[in-house]
Write a protein that holds these residues in place. Structure first.
Motif, PDB file in Angstrom:
ATOM      1  N   GLU A   1     -11.907   7.548   4.029  1.00  0.00           N
ATOM      2  CA  GLU A   1     -10.503   7.555   4.466  1.00  0.00           C
ATOM      3  C   GLU A   1      -9.706   6.476   3.711  1.00  0.00           C
ATOM      4  OE1 GLU A   1      -8.590   6.089   8.650  1.00  0.00           O
ATOM      5  OE2 GLU A   1     -10.520   7.124   8.769  1.00  0.00           O
ATOM      6  N   LEU A   2     -10.331   5.314   3.547  1.00  0.00           N
ATOM      7  CA  LEU A   2      -9.688   4.186   2.874  1.00  0.00           C
ATOM      8  C   LEU A   2      -9.388   4.522   1.406  1.00  0.00           C
ATOM      9  CD1 LEU A   2      -8.872   1.150   2.715  1.00  0.00           C
ATOM     10  CD2 LEU A   2     -11.306   0.608   2.402  1.00  0.00           C
TER      11      LEU A   2
ATOM     12  N   ARG B   1       2.849  -6.681   8.862  1.00  0.00           N
ATOM     13  CA  ARG B   1       2.188  -5.490   9.430  1.00  0.00           C
ATOM     14  C   ARG B   1       2.826  -5.070  10.753  1.00  0.00           C
ATOM     15  NH1 ARG B   1      -3.762  -7.470   7.577  1.00  0.00           N
ATOM     16  NH2 ARG B   1      -3.970  -6.212   5.683  1.00  0.00           N
TER      17      ARG B   1
ATOM     18  N   TYR C   1     -12.881  -1.547  -3.417  1.00  0.00           N
ATOM     19  CA  TYR C   1     -13.350  -1.638  -2.023  1.00  0.00           C
ATOM     20  C   TYR C   1     -14.863  -1.476  -1.890  1.00  0.00           C
ATOM     21  CZ  TYR C   1      -8.528  -1.631  -0.328  1.00  0.00           C
ATOM     22  OH  TYR C   1      -7.227  -1.972  -0.059  1.00  0.00           O
TER      23      TYR C   1
ATOM     24  N   PHE D   1     -15.279   4.162   7.549  1.00  0.00           N
ATOM     25  CA  PHE D   1     -13.908   4.484   7.150  1.00  0.00           C
ATOM     26  C   PHE D   1     -13.709   4.464   5.634  1.00  0.00           C
ATOM     27  CE2 PHE D   1     -14.056  -0.086   8.213  1.00  0.00           C
ATOM     28  CZ  PHE D   1     -13.605  -0.652   7.025  1.00  0.00           C
TER      29      PHE D   1
ATOM     30  N   HIS E   1     -16.872  -2.386   1.108  1.00  0.00           N
ATOM     31  CA  HIS E   1     -16.772  -1.560   2.326  1.00  0.00           C
ATOM     32  C   HIS E   1     -17.469  -0.202   2.184  1.00  0.00           C
ATOM     33  CE1 HIS E   1     -14.004  -4.387   4.085  1.00  0.00           C
ATOM     34  NE2 HIS E   1     -13.105  -4.220   3.142  1.00  0.00           N
TER      35      HIS E   1
ATOM     36  N   VAL F   1       0.033  -3.573   3.805  1.00  0.00           N
ATOM     37  CA  VAL F   1      -0.228  -4.594   2.779  1.00  0.00           C
ATOM     38  C   VAL F   1      -1.682  -5.049   2.810  1.00  0.00           C
ATOM     39  CG1 VAL F   1       2.052  -5.655   2.421  1.00  0.00           C
ATOM     40  CG2 VAL F   1       0.677  -6.314   4.396  1.00  0.00           C
ATOM     41  N   HIS F   2      -2.129  -5.511   1.657  1.00  0.00           N
ATOM     42  CA  HIS F   2      -3.436  -6.153   1.539  1.00  0.00           C
ATOM     43  C   HIS F   2      -3.218  -7.626   1.255  1.00  0.00           C
ATOM     44  CE1 HIS F   2      -7.548  -6.965   0.224  1.00  0.00           C
ATOM     45  NE2 HIS F   2      -7.016  -7.600  -0.810  1.00  0.00           N
TER      46      HIS F   2
ATOM     47  N   THR G   1      -5.224  -7.259  10.744  1.00  0.00           N
ATOM     48  CA  THR G   1      -5.515  -5.993  10.048  1.00  0.00           C
ATOM     49  C   THR G   1      -4.984  -4.808  10.841  1.00  0.00           C
ATOM     50  OG1 THR G   1      -7.521  -6.995   9.158  1.00  0.00           O
ATOM     51  CG2 THR G   1      -7.384  -4.594   9.059  1.00  0.00           C
TER      52      THR G   1
ATOM     53  N   LYS H   1       0.820  -1.214   0.000  1.00  0.00           N
ATOM     54  CA  LYS H   1       0.000   0.000   0.000  1.00  0.00           C
ATOM     55  C   LYS H   1       0.859   1.272   0.000  1.00  0.00           C
ATOM     56  CE  LYS H   1      -3.857  -2.347   2.327  1.00  0.00           C
ATOM     57  NZ  LYS H   1      -4.910  -2.233   3.365  1.00  0.00           N
TER      58      LYS H   1
ATOM     59  N   ASN I   1      -2.053   0.143   6.796  1.00  0.00           N
ATOM     60  CA  ASN I   1      -1.522  -1.125   7.305  1.00  0.00           C
ATOM     61  C   ASN I   1      -0.619  -1.871   6.325  1.00  0.00           C
ATOM     62  OD1 ASN I   1      -3.528  -2.011   5.633  1.00  0.00           O
ATOM     63  ND2 ASN I   1      -4.631  -3.218   7.156  1.00  0.00           N
TER      64      ASN I   1
ATOM     65  N   ILE J   1      -4.422   0.788  11.719  1.00  0.00           N
ATOM     66  CA  ILE J   1      -5.392  -0.071  11.033  1.00  0.00           C
ATOM     67  C   ILE J   1      -5.729   0.480   9.647  1.00  0.00           C
ATOM     68  CG2 ILE J   1      -7.439   0.997  12.073  1.00  0.00           C
ATOM     69  CD1 ILE J   1      -8.629  -1.888  12.204  1.00  0.00           C
ATOM     70  N   GLY J   2      -5.714   1.775   9.499  1.00  0.00           N
ATOM     71  CA  GLY J   2      -6.007   2.387   8.203  1.00  0.00           C
ATOM     72  C   GLY J   2      -4.815   2.288   7.257  1.00  0.00           C
TER      73      GLY J   2
HETATM   74  P1  CMP Z   1      -7.584  -4.519   3.927  1.00  0.00           P
HETATM   75  O1  CMP Z   1      -8.024  -5.747   4.642  1.00  0.00           O
HETATM   76  O2  CMP Z   1      -6.456  -4.585   3.025  1.00  0.00           O
HETATM   77  O3  CMP Z   1      -8.847  -3.947   3.127  1.00  0.00           O
HETATM   78  C1  CMP Z   1      -9.839  -3.202   3.820  1.00  0.00           C
HETATM   79  C2  CMP Z   1      -9.153  -2.133   4.576  1.00  0.00           C
HETATM   80  O4  CMP Z   1      -9.967  -1.253   5.292  1.00  0.00           O
HETATM   81  C3  CMP Z   1      -8.275  -2.760   5.626  1.00  0.00           C
HETATM   82  O5  CMP Z   1      -7.217  -3.411   4.993  1.00  0.00           O
HETATM   83  C4  CMP Z   1      -7.909  -1.568   6.460  1.00  0.00           C
HETATM   84  O6  CMP Z   1      -6.785  -0.882   5.959  1.00  0.00           O
HETATM   85  C5  CMP Z   1      -9.132  -0.688   6.294  1.00  0.00           C
HETATM   86  N1  CMP Z   1      -9.829  -0.650   7.561  1.00  0.00           N
HETATM   87  C6  CMP Z   1     -10.432  -1.664   8.186  1.00  0.00           C
HETATM   88  N2  CMP Z   1     -10.968  -1.235   9.348  1.00  0.00           N
HETATM   89  C7  CMP Z   1     -10.658   0.071   9.449  1.00  0.00           C
HETATM   90  C8  CMP Z   1     -10.928   1.075  10.423  1.00  0.00           C
HETATM   91  N3  CMP Z   1     -11.616   0.785  11.522  1.00  0.00           N
HETATM   92  N4  CMP Z   1     -10.461   2.305  10.189  1.00  0.00           N
HETATM   93  C9  CMP Z   1      -9.782   2.590   9.065  1.00  0.00           C
HETATM   94  N5  CMP Z   1      -9.507   1.671   8.090  1.00  0.00           N
HETATM   95  C10 CMP Z   1      -9.942   0.445   8.308  1.00  0.00           C
END
Ligand code: CMP
Length: 139
Positions: free
Chosen positions: A62-63, A104, A51, A59, A54, A116-117, A93, A11, A114, A111-112
């Motif tokens: 922001e994501l 990670r 995404y 979030f 989601h 790698v996916h 995560t 990322k 992080n 968490i935002g």
């Molecule tokens: P990933 O699993 O790669 O894909 C979904 C992403 O949403 C996850 O990684 C996190 O980076 C992001 N994410 C999940 N939960 C939160 C959160 N509570 N706040 C911000 N980002 C989040």
């Protein structure tokens, strides 16, 4: 064959911090073969589509903003039990909850952001891989 491929992205945070090489080293040392890879940047439209699952989450904005702010490395990885083994390699995560030695834990800040996916199922690995790569780009 099912179960032997997963999809990953290094990322924007990890790219900005100069961790591409170290993360690829961890991935290949763990026995994953890179069968497709590209250095690219997601457009707003790409990130919203990738995404979409989601989109109702608080979030989401922001994501999408984070994932489009700079280049990423996208890759398809091959190994027996790829999805599960890769998720173990990258850790939880939330990096605060990630096990010692995981990608990670080593390279992510929050968490935002992080680092790698990793796909969460064989089905999503196939969907996410085809989102980024045409068949002729997979070797
Ligand atoms: P990933 O699993 O790669 O894909 C979904 C992403 O949403 C996850 O990684 C996190 O980076 C992001 N994410 C999940 N939960 C939160 C959160 N509570 N706040 C911000 N980002 C989040």
């Amino acid at each position: 064959m099912t179960g032997n491929r997963t999809f990953t992205m290094i990322k924007p945070d990890a790219v900005e911090n100069g961790h591409i090489g170290a993360i690829l080293e961890k991935i290949t040392a763990a026995g994953f073969k890179i069968v497709a890879m590209k250095y690219t940047q997601l457009s707003l439209r790409d990130a919203k589509a990738f995404y979409a699952v989601h989109s109702e989450r608080p979030f989401f904005g922001e994501l999408v903003e984070f994932m489009t702010r700079g280049p990423i490395v996208a890759a398809i990885l091959e190994k027996d039990n790829a999805v599960e083994d890769f998720r173990a390699l990258i850790g939880a995560t939330n990096p605060a909850e990630a096990a010692e030695g995981t990608i990670r834990k080593l390279f992510a800040a929050s968490i935002g952001e992080n680092a790698v996916h990793g796909s969460d199922s064989d089905e999503n690995a196939a969907i996410e891989g085809s989102f980024h790569f045409a068949g002729r780009e997979v070797y």
